[in-house]
Write a protein that holds these residues in place. Structure first.
Motif, PDB file in Angstrom:
ATOM      1  N   VAL A 181       0.842  -1.192   0.000  1.00 60.62           N
ATOM      2  CA  VAL A 181       0.000   0.000   0.000  1.00 60.62           C
ATOM      3  C   VAL A 181       0.878   1.244   0.000  1.00 60.62           C
ATOM      4  CG1 VAL A 181      -1.997  -1.058   1.107  1.00 60.62           C
ATOM      5  CG2 VAL A 181      -0.168  -0.106   2.523  1.00 60.62           C
ATOM      6  N   ARG A 182       0.353   2.328  -0.561  1.00 58.42           N
ATOM      7  CA  ARG A 182       1.065   3.608  -0.586  1.00 58.42           C
ATOM      8  C   ARG A 182       0.336   4.588   0.319  1.00 58.42           C
ATOM      9  NH1 ARG A 182       1.453   4.034  -5.492  1.00 58.42           N
ATOM     10  NH2 ARG A 182       3.655   3.674  -5.873  1.00 58.42           N
ATOM     11  N   VAL A 183       1.085   5.271   1.172  1.00 59.58           N
ATOM     12  CA  VAL A 183       0.509   6.212   2.130  1.00 59.58           C
ATOM     13  C   VAL A 183      -0.065   7.418   1.401  1.00 59.58           C
ATOM     14  CG1 VAL A 183       0.995   7.698   4.112  1.00 59.58           C
ATOM     15  CG2 VAL A 183       2.136   5.471   3.912  1.00 59.58           C
ATOM     16  N   GLN A 184      -1.319   7.783   1.705  1.00 52.61           N
ATOM     17  CA  GLN A 184      -1.990   8.915   1.082  1.00 52.61           C
ATOM     18  C   GLN A 184      -2.008  10.151   1.976  1.00 52.61           C
ATOM     19  OE1 GLN A 184      -3.339   8.855  -2.312  1.00 52.61           O
ATOM     20  NE2 GLN A 184      -1.761   7.301  -2.023  1.00 52.61           N
ATOM     21  N   ALA A 185      -2.037   9.940   3.303  1.00 48.22           N
ATOM     22  CA  ALA A 185      -2.048  11.063   4.235  1.00 48.22           C
ATOM     23  C   ALA A 185      -0.660  11.699   4.302  1.00 48.22           C
ATOM     24  CB  ALA A 185      -2.469  10.585   5.618  1.00 48.22           C
ATOM     25  N   GLU A 186      -0.607  12.975   4.660  1.00 47.22           N
ATOM     26  CA  GLU A 186       0.685  13.654   4.790  1.00 47.22           C
ATOM     27  C   GLU A 186       1.543  12.966   5.841  1.00 47.22           C
ATOM     28  OE1 GLU A 186       1.976  15.988   2.969  1.00 47.22           O
ATOM     29  OE2 GLU A 186       0.192  16.204   1.706  1.00 47.22           O
ATOM     30  N   VAL A 187       0.928  12.649   6.980  1.00 50.32           N
ATOM     31  CA  VAL A 187       1.597  11.897   8.041  1.00 50.32           C
ATOM     32  C   VAL A 187       0.622  10.847   8.534  1.00 50.32           C
ATOM     33  CG1 VAL A 187       2.656  11.979  10.321  1.00 50.32           C
ATOM     34  CG2 VAL A 187       2.969  13.893   8.759  1.00 50.32           C
ATOM     35  N   LEU A 188       1.062   9.595   8.591  1.00 51.43           N
ATOM     36  CA  LEU A 188       0.190   8.495   8.983  1.00 51.43           C
ATOM     37  C   LEU A 188       0.738   7.806  10.223  1.00 51.43           C
ATOM     38  CD1 LEU A 188      -2.198   6.578   8.456  1.00 51.43           C
ATOM     39  CD2 LEU A 188      -0.719   5.296   6.900  1.00 51.43           C
ATOM     40  N   ASN A 189      -0.097   7.696  11.256  1.00 51.46           N
ATOM     41  CA  ASN A 189       0.318   7.020  12.483  1.00 51.46           C
ATOM     42  C   ASN A 189       0.359   5.507  12.288  1.00 51.46           C
ATOM     43  OD1 ASN A 189       0.561   9.345  14.078  1.00 51.46           O
ATOM     44  ND2 ASN A 189      -1.606   9.333  14.610  1.00 51.46           N
ATOM     45  N   VAL A 190       1.407   4.894  12.797  1.00 49.77           N
ATOM     46  CA  VAL A 190       1.517   3.434  12.828  1.00 49.77           C
ATOM     47  C   VAL A 190       1.255   3.013  14.267  1.00 49.77           C
ATOM     48  CG1 VAL A 190       3.000   1.436  12.429  1.00 49.77           C
ATOM     49  CG2 VAL A 190       3.228   3.472  10.988  1.00 49.77           C
ATOM     50  N   ARG A 191       0.304   2.128  14.472  1.00 47.19           N
ATOM     51  CA  ARG A 191      -0.108   1.740  15.819  1.00 47.19           C
ATOM     52  C   ARG A 191       0.259   0.285  16.112  1.00 47.19           C
ATOM     53  NH1 ARG A 191      -3.594   5.629  17.930  1.00 47.19           N
ATOM     54  NH2 ARG A 191      -4.211   7.220  16.395  1.00 47.19           N
ATOM     55  N   ASN A 192       0.238  -0.074  17.410  1.00 49.37           N
ATOM     56  CA  ASN A 192       0.614  -1.436  17.784  1.00 49.37           C
ATOM     57  C   ASN A 192      -0.564  -2.398  17.807  1.00 49.37           C
ATOM     58  OD1 ASN A 192      -0.699  -0.653  20.098  1.00 49.37           O
ATOM     59  ND2 ASN A 192       1.056  -0.885  21.468  1.00 49.37           N
ATOM     60  N   GLY A 193      -1.686  -1.979  17.239  1.00 49.59           N
ATOM     61  CA  GLY A 193      -2.847  -2.842  17.117  1.00 49.59           C
ATOM     62  C   GLY A 193      -3.832  -2.268  16.110  1.00 49.59           C
ATOM     63  N   PRO A 194      -4.827  -3.077  15.674  1.00 54.76           N
ATOM     64  CA  PRO A 194      -5.756  -2.661  14.620  1.00 54.76           C
ATOM     65  C   PRO A 194      -6.917  -1.811  15.134  1.00 54.76           C
ATOM     66  CG  PRO A 194      -6.214  -4.911  15.248  1.00 54.76           C
ATOM     67  CD  PRO A 194      -5.014  -4.487  16.048  1.00 54.76           C
ATOM     68  N   GLY A 195      -6.626  -0.569  15.540  1.00 55.52           N
ATOM     69  CA  GLY A 195      -7.675   0.318  16.013  1.00 55.52           C
ATOM     70  C   GLY A 195      -7.119   1.617  16.564  1.00 55.52           C
ATOM     71  N   ALA A 218      -7.625   2.940  19.338  1.00 54.27           N
ATOM     72  CA  ALA A 218      -7.359   2.889  20.772  1.00 54.27           C
ATOM     73  C   ALA A 218      -5.936   2.414  21.084  1.00 54.27           C
ATOM     74  CB  ALA A 218      -8.363   1.958  21.457  1.00 54.27           C
ATOM     75  N   TYR A 219      -5.247   1.877  20.085  1.00 52.68           N
ATOM     76  CA  TYR A 219      -3.903   1.347  20.308  1.00 52.68           C
ATOM     77  C   TYR A 219      -2.868   2.477  20.246  1.00 52.68           C
ATOM     78  CZ  TYR A 219      -5.778  -3.371  19.834  1.00 52.68           C
ATOM     79  OH  TYR A 219      -6.477  -4.529  20.014  1.00 52.68           O
ATOM     80  N   ASP A 220      -1.728   2.249  20.935  1.00 51.56           N
ATOM     81  CA  ASP A 220      -0.668   3.255  21.008  1.00 51.56           C
ATOM     82  C   ASP A 220      -0.020   3.491  19.647  1.00 51.56           C
ATOM     83  OD1 ASP A 220      -1.076   3.494  23.706  1.00 51.56           O
ATOM     84  OD2 ASP A 220       0.561   2.129  24.262  1.00 51.56           O
ATOM     85  N   VAL A 221       0.387   4.740  19.395  1.00 54.53           N
ATOM     86  CA  VAL A 221       1.152   5.082  18.197  1.00 54.53           C
ATOM     87  C   VAL A 221       2.615   4.741  18.448  1.00 54.53           C
ATOM     88  CG1 VAL A 221       1.916   6.959  16.684  1.00 54.53           C
ATOM     89  CG2 VAL A 221      -0.433   6.940  17.564  1.00 54.53           C
ATOM     90  N   THR A 222       3.194   3.902  17.599  1.00 56.62           N
ATOM     91  CA  THR A 222       4.585   3.475  17.775  1.00 56.62           C
ATOM     92  C   THR A 222       5.548   4.200  16.846  1.00 56.62           C
ATOM     93  OG1 THR A 222       4.227   1.640  16.229  1.00 56.62           O
ATOM     94  CG2 THR A 222       3.895   1.182  18.575  1.00 56.62           C
ATOM     95  N   SER A 223       5.036   4.700  15.709  1.00 57.94           N
ATOM     96  CA  SER A 223       5.879   5.441  14.768  1.00 57.94           C
ATOM     97  C   SER A 223       4.969   6.135  13.753  1.00 57.94           C
ATOM     98  CB  SER A 223       6.866   4.518  14.056  1.00 57.94           C
ATOM     99  OG  SER A 223       6.184   3.547  13.284  1.00 57.94           O
TER     100      SER A 223
END
Length: 426
Positions: free
Chosen positions: A32-46, A48-53
């Protein structure tokens, strides 16, 4: 009334169709290619999960899983995380994926951080150099370079052969980590489950396709198992866990995170993570050696060590425990979040993680955020018992002050030493 009913019916049909199309698109996604200017990567699918990078617009991420309209993706640093499917778009990955290529540029070939001539250069490859191509798109080839994902101009390489062609003499074996692990008919989560494997089951690796190992099932069928649910060892031996019962008899590998051209996080007061982890590692090493333990550092000065290189140190020395040291940080610099967290990947390492986390919780003056599963390369791809410690938040001024304190490093050393001693005793 009839028109209103017809409108509702048509609208419902369109919504259902959109849902079906989205589901099909997700099921077929390879990258997949990122479309948002900055996209949060989280430690779970939702959400509510913490942003890790975070990742930036235009970056291409390889998809390794999907759940609740979230993609599990592999990042450039080898770690994985979850991104929202509605903020990315599917992109095709060419048949050149997982192939060996030869460089044919007489003037040298720039290795770049992104698929663009405007991105930074990570180094230069020479004519005749052999590289492993992970994927190819829009005239750029994604490769493995010094333990990280990088890009080269595909015009200056020649694809030779698939890396799935493995010499029998180089075959390795893999061992299943958990019960009811799926062996699939193709190297994809959409593949049919053709066999269920249990913890401890061993298979010879027949080949590699992306993040999947090709194996032969007990019935002689060709199957595929994901690399994030297995441990890999040599053909003649399986990965082994520690049988040491005393810390004084143990070999411990300490891994100061980051280093060299990878500084890690930076605190508000200028604290650099790579420097803080090295100071902490040396403090822990000194304390462990007082107990008689053999201690090895993955680095003892400011240098870059690849993630794979770090795990190889543990394997080379048959470490009884591998402890990676880091300091956390939040992109939004939320000072209210602080404390220490212990991560593990394999369920077999849960006891090690809980023991160290419990001791750190008793010795450190910060919040104990507990022991939890973390999909980090150095714990996921480690053949030895492994944990990763986030020992405070550089985005928190209070934590940053602690991190720069020699007394805090002493407390960390005491906590890690006590946790390891209890782990081996039990």
């Amino acid at each position: 009334m009839k028109n209103k009913f017809l409108f509702i019916t048509v609208l419902s049909a369109l919504l259902i169709a959109a849902g079906i199309i989205t589901t099909i698109a997700m099921a077929n996604a390879n990258a997949v290619r990122v479309q948002a200017e900055v996209l949060n990567v989280r430690n779970g699918p939702g959400l509510a999960y913490d942003v890790t990078s975070q990742v930036r617009k235009g970056e291409v991420l390889r998809v390794i899983g999907e759940e609740n309209k979230w993609y599990k993706v592999r990042l450039d640093n080898g770690n994985s995380g979850w991104v929202a499917s509605w903020l990315v778009e599917n992109t095709d990955v060419s048949a050149a994926s997982n192939s060996v290529a030869i460089v044919n540029s007489e003037d040298g070939l720039n290795v770049r951080s992104k698929p663009s001539t405007d991105s930074s250069s990570l180094g230069i490859l020479n004519t005749g150099d052999q590289i492993n191509v992970v994927s190819e798109q829009n005239g750029w080839a994604q490769i493995q370079y010094k333990g990280q994902n990088a890009w080269v101009n595909a015009s200056y390489i020649t694809i030779r052969e698939s890396t799935t062609k493995v010499d029998q003499s180089d075959l390795q074996s893999l061992t299943i980590r958990d019960d009811s692990t799926n062996i699939r008919s193709k190297p994809d989560l959409s593949g049919q489950v053709i066999e269920k494997a249990n913890s401890g089951n061993s298979y010879e690796i027949q080949g590699v396709q992306g993040d999947w190992y090709q194996v032969q099932t007990t019935k002689g069928q060709t199957g595929y198992v994901a690399n994030w649910v297995v441990d890999v060892g040599t053909k003649s031996e399986k990965p082994t866990k520690s049988k040491t019962t005393k810390l004084s008899e143990a070999t411990i590998v300490l891994d100061p995170g980051h280093g060299g051209n990878d500084p890690g996080a930076k605190g508000a007061n200028g604290t650099i993570e790579k420097k803080a982890t090295l100071k902490t590692a040396k403090a822990i090493k000194a304390r462990l050696e007082q107990t008689g333990a053999k201690v090895i550092l993955t680095r003892d000065h400011d240098e870059y060590i690849s993630l794979r290189g770090r795990t190889k140190v543990a394997s080379k020395h048959n470490a009884d425990a591998f402890v990676s040291l880091h300091f956390d940080s939040l992109e939004n610099e939320d000072e209210s979040v602080s404390g220490q967290t212990t991560y593990y990947y394999s369920s077999a390492d849960k006891g090690l993680a809980k023991s160290i986390n419990r001791s750190l919780g008793n010795t450190l003056p910060t919040t104990n955020r507990g022991a939890r599963v973390g999909d980090f390369y150095v714990v996921r791809e480690n053949s030895q018992p492994a944990v990763l410690l986030e020992l405070g938040y550089l985005s928190s001024k209070a934590d940053e002050n602690n991190i720069n304190s020699s007394s805090y490093r002493t407390q960390i050393a005491e906590g890690v030493t006590e946790g390891l001693a209890n782990y081996f005793a039990n």
